[in-house]
Scaffold this motif. Sequence first.
Motif, mmCIF file in Angstrom:
data_model
loop_
_atom_site.group_PDB
_atom_site.id
_atom_site.type_symbol
_atom_site.label_atom_id
_atom_site.label_comp_id
_atom_site.label_asym_id
_atom_site.label_seq_id
_atom_site.Cartn_x
_atom_site.Cartn_y
_atom_site.Cartn_z
ATOM 1 N N GLN A 186 -41.620 102.339 90.648
ATOM 2 C CA GLN A 186 -40.483 102.221 90.198
ATOM 3 C C GLN A 186 -41.231 103.075 88.080
ATOM 4 N N PHE A 187 -40.488 103.060 87.076
ATOM 5 C CA PHE A 187 -41.274 103.934 86.498
ATOM 6 C C PHE A 187 -39.602 103.403 85.176
ATOM 7 N N PHE A 188 -38.644 103.281 85.349
ATOM 8 C CA PHE A 188 -37.863 103.247 84.784
ATOM 9 C C PHE A 188 -36.312 103.116 85.399
ATOM 10 N N ASP A 189 -35.531 101.971 84.985
ATOM 11 C CA ASP A 189 -33.400 101.633 85.732
ATOM 12 C C ASP A 189 -32.918 102.133 84.572
ATOM 13 N N ILE A 190 -31.599 102.025 84.959
ATOM 14 C CA ILE A 190 -30.648 102.676 84.169
ATOM 15 C C ILE A 190 -29.666 101.848 85.068
ATOM 16 N N GLU A 191 -28.967 101.031 84.019
ATOM 17 C CA GLU A 191 -27.148 99.985 84.640
ATOM 18 C C GLU A 191 -26.377 101.078 83.324
ATOM 19 N N VAL A 192 -25.124 101.504 84.277
ATOM 20 C CA VAL A 192 -24.215 101.853 83.311
ATOM 21 C C VAL A 192 -22.817 100.970 83.599
ATOM 22 N N LYS A 193 -22.447 100.781 82.226
ATOM 23 C CA LYS A 193 -21.229 100.157 82.013
ATOM 24 C C LYS A 193 -20.132 100.802 82.380
ATOM 25 N N ASP A 194 -18.918 100.000 82.320
ATOM 26 C CA ASP A 194 -17.751 101.003 81.982
ATOM 27 C C ASP A 194 -17.254 100.178 79.985
ATOM 28 N N SER A 195 -16.391 100.657 80.287
ATOM 29 C CA SER A 195 -15.396 100.720 78.729
ATOM 30 C C SER A 195 -15.744 98.616 78.437
ATOM 31 N N THR A 196 -15.218 98.259 79.647
ATOM 32 C CA THR A 196 -14.646 96.705 80.277
ATOM 33 C C THR A 196 -16.370 95.958 80.047
ATOM 34 N N GLY A 197 -17.180 96.510 80.253
ATOM 35 C CA GLY A 197 -18.285 95.623 80.392
ATOM 36 C C GLY A 197 -19.543 95.514 82.069
ATOM 37 N N HIS A 198 -18.129 95.952 82.994
ATOM 38 C CA HIS A 198 -18.187 96.232 84.131
ATOM 39 C C HIS A 198 -19.569 97.056 84.603
ATOM 40 N N LEU A 199 -20.569 96.569 85.813
ATOM 41 C CA LEU A 199 -21.346 97.504 85.734
ATOM 42 C C LEU A 199 -20.992 98.684 86.879
ATOM 43 N N VAL A 200 -21.025 99.982 86.864
ATOM 44 C CA VAL A 200 -20.637 100.699 87.414
ATOM 45 C C VAL A 200 -21.242 101.259 88.357
ATOM 46 N N TRP A 201 -22.487 100.818 87.646
ATOM 47 C CA TRP A 201 -23.513 102.481 88.768
ATOM 48 C C TRP A 201 -25.228 101.938 88.372
#
Length: 150
Positions: A68-83
Amino acid sequence: MRAYRRLRLVLVLLVPLITLSCGSVTIPRVGLNVIATVSQPTARSMTFQIGVENSGTKAETLQFGSGQFFDIEVKDSTGHLVWKYSFGGYFTALVWNLELAPGQSEVREYAWNLTGNDKDPLPSGLYTAKVYITNSPRDEGLSKVVRLTI
């Protein structure tokens, strides 16, 4: 006096083990920068370009403990991790080094299908993505937050 020597011996042996087991974080290195750009989303995907560049004056080497070279964490407008890119993923158990000469960069692309960890499509809205390089030990300076509109 003997108790003091034992305590000192325990600390000398224990501190390095704790540091190694915690996935320690290092101080950011001068000259290494994260590259993180995102394409405009289409109806079905958004492409991340993620990398690291050496804008310094000396060669730098990053060590990785997996494929693994990178990671991505996507959060919604409330700060909840969605992906999270690595959620449920398996990566090759491989120790490797990335050597970057001054002015050199390494960039990878990933096309995300705009679904969450639950496999459901994400609703339209504003999101934030934290992109980071997964070198070991991890360098907090090799991360970047980008805003996303889906």
